[in-house]
Scaffold this active site. Structure first.
Site, mmCIF file in Angstrom:
data_model
loop_
_atom_site.group_PDB
_atom_site.id
_atom_site.type_symbol
_atom_site.label_atom_id
_atom_site.label_comp_id
_atom_site.label_asym_id
_atom_site.label_seq_id
_atom_site.Cartn_x
_atom_site.Cartn_y
_atom_site.Cartn_z
ATOM 1 N N LEU A 50 0.952 -1.196 0.075
ATOM 2 C CA LEU A 50 -0.059 -0.168 0.029
ATOM 3 C C LEU A 50 0.781 1.418 0.125
ATOM 4 O O LEU A 50 0.374 2.358 -0.652
ATOM 5 C CB LEU A 50 -1.136 -0.185 1.206
ATOM 6 C CG LEU A 50 -2.092 -0.883 1.213
ATOM 7 C CD1 LEU A 50 -2.940 -1.063 2.477
ATOM 8 C CD2 LEU A 50 -3.222 -0.436 0.134
ATOM 9 N N GLY A 70 -7.492 -3.334 3.370
ATOM 10 C CA GLY A 70 -5.801 -3.221 3.793
ATOM 11 C C GLY A 70 -5.441 -2.125 4.703
ATOM 12 O O GLY A 70 -6.125 -1.316 5.171
ATOM 13 N N TYR A 134 -4.609 4.462 15.432
ATOM 14 C CA TYR A 134 -5.295 3.648 14.400
ATOM 15 C C TYR A 134 -6.729 4.313 14.166
ATOM 16 O O TYR A 134 -6.837 4.413 13.050
ATOM 17 C CB TYR A 134 -5.377 2.304 15.001
ATOM 18 C CG TYR A 134 -6.464 1.250 14.506
ATOM 19 C CD1 TYR A 134 -6.466 0.801 13.139
ATOM 20 C CD2 TYR A 134 -7.642 1.028 15.130
ATOM 21 C CE1 TYR A 134 -7.284 -0.123 12.482
ATOM 22 C CE2 TYR A 134 -8.512 0.308 14.554
ATOM 23 C CZ TYR A 134 -8.468 -0.202 13.364
ATOM 24 O OH TYR A 134 -9.729 -0.917 12.627
ATOM 25 N N LYS A 138 -8.103 5.895 10.903
ATOM 26 C CA LYS A 138 -9.568 5.513 10.249
ATOM 27 C C LYS A 138 -10.294 7.082 10.100
ATOM 28 O O LYS A 138 -11.142 7.147 8.852
ATOM 29 C CB LYS A 138 -10.462 4.692 10.928
ATOM 30 C CG LYS A 138 -9.792 3.324 11.031
ATOM 31 C CD LYS A 138 -9.664 2.577 9.623
ATOM 32 C CE LYS A 138 -8.867 1.478 9.638
ATOM 33 N NZ LYS A 138 -8.856 0.824 8.401
HETATM 34 C C1 15L Z 1 -11.260 -2.957 15.011
HETATM 35 O O1 15L Z 1 -11.230 -1.896 14.545
HETATM 36 C C2 15L Z 1 -10.223 -3.957 14.923
HETATM 37 O O2 15L Z 1 -9.767 -4.210 13.474
HETATM 38 C C3 15L Z 1 -10.423 -5.260 15.181
HETATM 39 O O3 15L Z 1 -9.527 -6.226 15.468
HETATM 40 C C4 15L Z 1 -11.449 -5.516 16.794
HETATM 41 O O4 15L Z 1 -10.578 -4.836 17.803
HETATM 42 C C5 15L Z 1 -12.667 -4.326 16.550
HETATM 43 O O5 15L Z 1 -12.133 -3.273 16.097
HETATM 44 C C6 15L Z 1 -13.087 -4.048 18.094
HETATM 45 O O6 15L Z 1 -13.597 -2.811 18.394
HETATM 46 O O7 15L Z 1 -13.673 -4.946 18.782
#
Ligand code: 15L
Length: 270
Positions: A50, A70, A134, A138
């Protein structure tokens, strides 16, 4: 739509969606940095990094719609998030624009809004309250999607995914769980629905304890078939084995909020 690309196809959500998407689309191209070798009829694989725009452009060539799963799917250090989820998502949207892709379904996350409190019911128009780097990435992806939709006319459908699994695995997940079949239904709406321009919805099944008002998805015809409450005994039994989390239990993002938390529990979040 005939030809779609699924990025991050080797990951947990990719593995669950593949058999369902194969039933809906004659040509499903899969990409990942990890090779996918168990290809079924109708599936092809192309390797893509990516953070390398030319390789992403090769992956999207000839594609009508992209399901972008991804990137890094949990919290990580900043250099990793920057490469895979900031630069990576930019490359994906830019490659799609250059190659004339019509639609992108962006796998956003509940962690873009994880610092909302559990007593609140939020719609998809609330401002981001990310609970992690993270989650910030998003929220960035959602904003980038709005930019590409408004400026270049791409159809962009952001799904703030809760937790994809066969069953909800604890109390928090009773509020945010989504069965893979319901997620696939949302993905198909994102790829196909004529009214998609830029939309943000929640990726949740029909959950009695939901914290989210998912009217934006229901307006586009989403009718989830699975209910978290059907698995309540399983989820609460699993919860009983978990230690209390005085910070995580206050906020929708759960343990993503409590990791590194040094804020004020009364003041933080919304
Ligand atoms: C997410 O965004 C994660 O990708 C996943 O692994 C989970 O941890 C999920 O959130 C969650 O909040 O349960």
């Amino acid at each position: 739509m005939e030809r779609i690309l699924v990025t991050g196809a080797a990951g947990g959500i990719g593995r669950r969606l593949r058999p369902l998407l194969r039933q809906a689309y004659p040509e499903v191209r899969l990409s990942d940095r990890i090779p996918v070798t168990d290809l079924a009829p109708g599936e092809t694989f192309v390797s893509a990094e990516l953070d390398d725009l030319p390789s992403v452009e090769r992956a999207v060539a000839g594609i009508e719609g992209i399901v972008h799963l991804g990137g890094m799917s949990v919290e990580h250090d900043w250099p990793t998030i920057l490469q895979s989820n900031i630069i990576g998502v930019y490359n994906l949207f830019e490659a799609a624009r250059r190659r004339g892709v019509r639609r992108i379904v962006f796998a956003s996350s509940n962690h873009a809004v994880g610092f909302y409190r559990r007593h609140r019911r939020i719609g998809s128009e609330v401002p981001p309250r990310p609970d992690t780097r993270y989650g910030v990435s998003k929220a960035f992806g959602e904003a980038l999607g709005a930019f590409y939709a408004d400026k270049f006319g791409l159809g962009v459908f952001c799904i703030r995914i809760g937790n994809v699994d066969d069953k909800p695995v604890d109390k928090r997940r009773l509020s945010i769980w989504i069965h893979p079949e319901d997620l696939c239904a949302l993905v198909c709406i994102g790829l196909e629905h004529p009214d998609v321009s830029y939309n943000v919805v929640y990726g949740a099944s029909d959950n009695e304890r939901a914290w989210w008002d998912n009217a934006a998805a229901y307006r586009l015809g989403y009718r989830p078939r699975h209910r978290a409450e059907d698995h309540v005994a399983h989820a609460l039994a699993a919860q009983a084995k978990l230690p209390p989390d005085p910070v995580g239990d206050v906020f929708q993002g759960g343990s993503f909020c409590s990791v590194e938390f040094a804020g004020d529990l009364e003041q933080s979040g919304s």
